[in-house]
Design a protein around this motif. Structure first.
Motif, PDB file in Angstrom:
ATOM      1  N   TYR A 238       0.528  -0.989   0.167  1.00  0.00           N
ATOM      2  CA  TYR A 238      -0.072   0.129  -0.361  1.00  0.00           C
ATOM      3  C   TYR A 238       0.615   1.369   0.317  1.00  0.00           C
ATOM      4  O   TYR A 238       0.247   2.347   0.272  1.00  0.00           O
ATOM      5  N   ARG A 240       2.217   2.928  -2.148  1.00  0.00           N
ATOM      6  CA  ARG A 240       1.534   4.292  -3.693  1.00  0.00           C
ATOM      7  C   ARG A 240       0.140   4.913  -2.649  1.00  0.00           C
ATOM      8  O   ARG A 240       0.173   6.708  -2.960  1.00  0.00           O
ATOM      9  N   ASP A 241      -0.565   4.262  -2.013  1.00  0.00           N
ATOM     10  CA  ASP A 241      -1.943   4.032  -1.559  1.00  0.00           C
ATOM     11  C   ASP A 241      -1.608   5.560  -0.161  1.00  0.00           C
ATOM     12  O   ASP A 241      -1.894   6.443  -0.064  1.00  0.00           O
ATOM     13  N   ASN A 243       1.396   6.916  -0.204  1.00  0.00           N
ATOM     14  CA  ASN A 243       1.734   8.907  -1.089  1.00  0.00           C
ATOM     15  C   ASN A 243       0.128   9.137  -1.300  1.00  0.00           C
ATOM     16  O   ASN A 243       0.445  10.862  -0.993  1.00  0.00           O
ATOM     17  N   VAL A 244      -0.531   9.400  -1.958  1.00  0.00           N
ATOM     18  CA  VAL A 244      -1.343   9.867  -1.928  1.00  0.00           C
ATOM     19  C   VAL A 244      -2.301  10.146  -0.593  1.00  0.00           C
ATOM     20  O   VAL A 244      -3.072  11.016  -1.441  1.00  0.00           O
ATOM     21  N   LEU A 246      -1.684  11.252   1.151  1.00  0.00           N
ATOM     22  CA  LEU A 246      -0.388  12.631   2.048  1.00  0.00           C
ATOM     23  C   LEU A 246      -1.116  13.993   1.707  1.00  0.00           C
ATOM     24  O   LEU A 246      -0.762  14.798   2.186  1.00  0.00           O
ATOM     25  N   LEU A 247      -2.169  13.282   0.175  1.00  0.00           N
ATOM     26  CA  LEU A 247      -2.960  14.596  -0.222  1.00  0.00           C
ATOM     27  C   LEU A 247      -4.666  14.691   1.007  1.00  0.00           C
ATOM     28  O   LEU A 247      -4.930  15.901   0.505  1.00  0.00           O
ATOM     29  N   PRO A 301       9.606  11.663   0.562  1.00  0.00           N
ATOM     30  CA  PRO A 301       8.184  11.291   1.368  1.00  0.00           C
ATOM     31  C   PRO A 301       7.777  10.086   0.523  1.00  0.00           C
ATOM     32  O   PRO A 301       6.644  10.081   1.102  1.00  0.00           O
ATOM     33  N   ARG A 304       7.191   4.605  -1.279  1.00  0.00           N
ATOM     34  CA  ARG A 304       7.894   3.684  -1.872  1.00  0.00           C
ATOM     35  C   ARG A 304       9.178   3.179  -1.473  1.00  0.00           C
ATOM     36  O   ARG A 304      10.235   1.774  -2.153  1.00  0.00           O
TER      37      ARG A 304
END
Lengths: 364, 407
Positions: A238, A240-241, A243-244, A246-247, A301, A304
């Motif tokens: 997870y 990359r999830d 990462n997203v 973070l928004l 940040p 991955r």
């Protein structure tokens, strides 16, 4: 016409994987070196060639080709005492750091650490209960009572926190944090109660609560390692999830992340990882908080690379702290948890100051 | 509510704060499940679809906000590729090409390696639009894309949105607060109030002073934009409540020369009428906004005998008549004659003479002639509107019988 630096940006981005591979390789080498160092020091110091020889000797087929340049006693010390200790330290460091990354990412809060959801205090309660009841005495044959009770305690707190925080099908971050604080302080006071009524076992309980590796055995590593590694792989799936996310959760939803599922899976895995680590070593503070920050300063940040590099760096750091704990006041062996904060806090302060200087330098 | 948006179309969603605009966007984008009702994407219910599938079709540009941790602009735009990538898949050359394309279109490619937290509001908004484009969506939802931006950035963002819709064949729905920005750039508008769509359709159909009053509760004039011809909304300052029923004043004006007076007189408690005014004239709109009884004439046509008669009838009932320094052409020459008739019949007639008649006479002297006659007939010439207001106040004081007893 402005110069199009575009090609450069893209090429750099595509080379990212190579860069990540380099980072991982360097950190892996550091980990192996620190584990070798950990196996060298102790009341019976050994040279690096002996330690490496003994380690390689354990590898099937290849091991038979080596000439022995060590005594059988030395082999026993390394294989039965030092290797499991080094491995446990590495595993625990790995688990706490990766869990720290997950909690800081999911909570979007740099103050979060693996213990935010009360896992540590639950484990502390379970362990001190076991110790005070005398279940941990080797004479009873229940040598695993303390780790088993610790993991049960941490899983119990986890379950409690989730049940309290769950509202309307979601897991609101704020409720989780507050439930964590509430459950955590309850079990902390229960632990204090245990300590208040403890007699001779007080020292054992305290040294467990400070965190360390006084009595690790292979069996403990065999149980904890698969749990920790499996959860780490799940967490990495997870990355990359995260990462997203973070928004913010809302934007993550709009970018196709099943936020509630991801959050639940990540937090359950990170809590299990933490529980496994705590069961092995007791409560070791600071690693799970500072290693993610250190690595964010070094690799950025992106989860991955942040997750694996934090895991490796955390493993290295805790192994080295354990070496320090065994050697600083020889022959006294300090609890490893004491050393992590003692050495970690000044180092982290230094890193913070340095990054601030770097940032100002950029701006000027 | 039911509505649809076509490709290449930019639809503006307007409404007061709390009317449900943002909630509607969230419901469409799968971020906030509605308690009742359904949202369909190509005839499929979005809450039964996987989040990734929806995100491949619908992209959202959120309100300008902060971004946690230190992500670069390219990092953020590449997140738009998330729904297109497998679990362990890394962004490949194609994803980078899509991101670069999107960032070039929004003109932020040169900022690719800068941290988003260091960018200005306008730049950050462009990065967010690029991220949405990187999703390669069919539908683009924007939540107040221009709020907190300066006027230059606002126009740039709206231009960009138009370009995006047309070039990429995207259907866009944007929550906007600036009615005039919406009027200039949107193909269609929707007006929301308390969770319902009050009006939907072309800009002309939706942006009327009636609709705006109903939804926002403010009085506005809707005019035509000088350059674009799009409806242009001018807010009127809130009317101060004043007791009506004072002396009856009839205004003869036009081309905006009477608007300020009309409002001042209404607020001063005078009973104001006006005529003959051409529809679409600023003074006509003002009179309509103030709810005055007015004699109207079709736009750009000369005043008809009928209207003139109606005007004279209204004048006969007035306690005073005011003639402003309006431009005079053959189309409204009859209005001067009406003023003259008033003066001759003994009704107090005031002529605001702050612009010499020579400068506003487009009748080769006929208007000038009538002005001289007005002076001979005993009309009071005043040099400014303020002086006129003083005189009218004196008139009101002199006739206590007609001072309102209301209140």
């Amino acid at each position: 016409m402005t110069v199009d630096r575009g090609g450069g940006v893209e090429a750099k981005r595509l080379k990212l994987v190579a860069k990540w591979a380099t980072v991982i390789s360097i950190l892996s080498i550091c980990l192996i070196l620190s584990m070798s160092l950990s196996s060298m020091v102790g009341p019976m110091p050994m040279g690096v060639e002996k330690v490496l020889g003994i380690m390689l000797r354990q590898v099937p087929v290849l091991g038979g080709l080596l000439d022995r340049c060590w005594t059988p006693q030395e082999e026993v010390v390394v294989v039965q005492l030092r290797l499991p200790r080094a491995l446990s330290a590495a595993l625990v460091g790995m688990a706490l750091s990766a869990a720290g990354v997950v909690f800081q990412g999911v909570f979007r809060n740099p103050m979060a650490d693996p213990y935010v959801l009360g896992v540590a205090s639950g484990a502390g309660f379970g362990a001190s209960l076991a110790i005070v009841l005398g279940l941990g005495l080797p004479s009873l044959g229940l040598i695993y009572a303390v780790p088993v009770m610790a993991s049960m305690g941490s899983l119990l707190t986890m379950a409690l926190v989730y049940l309290i925080a769950r509202a309307g099908g979601g897991l609101p971050i704020l409720r989780l944090l507050l439930a964590g604080i509430a459950v955590s302080s309850f079990f902390s006071s229960m632990t204090s109660l245990m300590l208040a009524v403890a007699g001779e076992e007080l020292h054992a309980a305290f040294s467990w609560l400070f965190g360390g590796f006084p009595a690790v055995r292979w069996e403990l590593v065999y149980v904890a390692a698969p749990v920790i590694l499996a959860c780490l792989i799940l967490i990495y799936a997870y990355a990359r999830d995260l990462n997203v996310m973070l928004l913010g959760e809302e934007q993550a939803k709009q970018l196709g992340v099943e936020v509630e599922d991801v959050k639940r899976r990540l937090m359950v895995s990170a809590s299990i990882v933490t529980a496994a680590a705590v069961s092995v070593s007791g409560i070791i503070g600071f690693v799970g908080l500072i290693v993610p920050h250190m690595m964010r300063l070094l690799v950025g940040p992106d989860h991955r690379i942040l997750i694996p590099s934090s895991a490796l760096a955390g493993a290295t750091l805790l192994t080295l702290c354990d070496v320090a704990a065994r050697t600083m006041l020889r022959p006294v062996v300090l609890p490893t948890g004491v050393v992590t904060s003692m050495l970690g806090a000044p180092f982290f302060t230094y890193l913070l100051a340095r990054s601030e200087r770097l940032r100002r330098g950029e701006a000027a | 509510m039911t509505f649809s948006i076509d490709a290449r179309e930019l639809v503006g969603l307007l409404g007061p704060n709390g009317s449900g605009k943002t909630t509607l966007l969230k419901a469409i984008s799968r971020a906030l499940r509605p308690k009742v009702g359904a949202v369909y994407l190509n005839e499929e219910e979005v809450y039964r679809m996987k989040g990734r599938e929806v995100a491949k079709n619908v992209a959202v540009v959120p309100q300008v906000g902060g971004v946690g941790f230190d992500l670069t602009a390219l990092d953020v735009v590449l997140m738009g590729r998330h729904p297109h990538l497998g679990r362990f898949e890394l962004e490949g050359e194609r994803d980078l090409a899509v991101a670069r394309e999107a960032m070039k279109m929004t003109k932020v490619w040169h900022l690719a390696e800068r941290r988003v937290s260091e960018l200005s509001g306008g730049e950050r908004q462009r990065v967010m639009i690029a991220r949405a484009l990187a999703q390669e969506p069919k539908v683009l939802l924007l939540d107040e894309p221009t709020t907190h931006l300066d006027i230059n950035c606002q126009l740039e963002i709206m231009d960009l949105l138009r370009e995006v819709c047309v070039k990429r064949g995207i259907a866009a729905l944007a929550v906007l607060h600036d009615l005039n920005l919406a009027s200039c750039y949107c193909d269609r508008l929707m007006l929301m109030k308390e969770g319902r769509i009050v009006a939907a359709g072309s800009v002309e159909e939706v942006l009327t002073s009636k609709n705006v009053r109903e939804v926002f509760g403010v009085d506005v004039l809707v005019k035509r934009h000088l350059a674009t011809g799009a409806p242009y909304v001018v807010p009127l300052p809130p009317r101060r409540a004043a007791p009506a029923g004072g002396p009856r004043v009839h205004m003869i004006c036009g081309a905006g020369t009477g608007s300020r007076l009309m409002k001042a007189l209404v607020e001063g408690g005078f009973n104001v009428t006006a005529g003959v005014l051409h529809v679409l004239d600023t003074d006509h709109e003002m009179a309509a906004a103030l709810g005055l009884s007015t004699v109207s004439e079709a736009p750009f046509s000369p005043i008809s005998e009928q209207s003139h008669e109606a005007n004279l009838e209204m004048i006969r009932r007035a306690d005073a008549v005011v003639l402003t320094s309006m431009p005079v052409g053959y189309g409204n020459l009859l209005n001067l004659k009406a003023a003259l008739a008033a003066a001759e019949s003994g009704i107090p007639t005031f002529v605001v003479d702050d612009v010499p008649i020579a400068k506003r006479d487009f009748t080769r002297g006929e208007a000038r002639e009538l002005m001289l006659e007005l002076r001979r007939a005993g009309a009071a010439f005043v040099s400014s509107q303020d002086e006129l207001l003083r005189l009218l106040d004196e008139l009101k004081a002199k006739s206590p019988a007609e001072v309102p007893s209301r209140g």
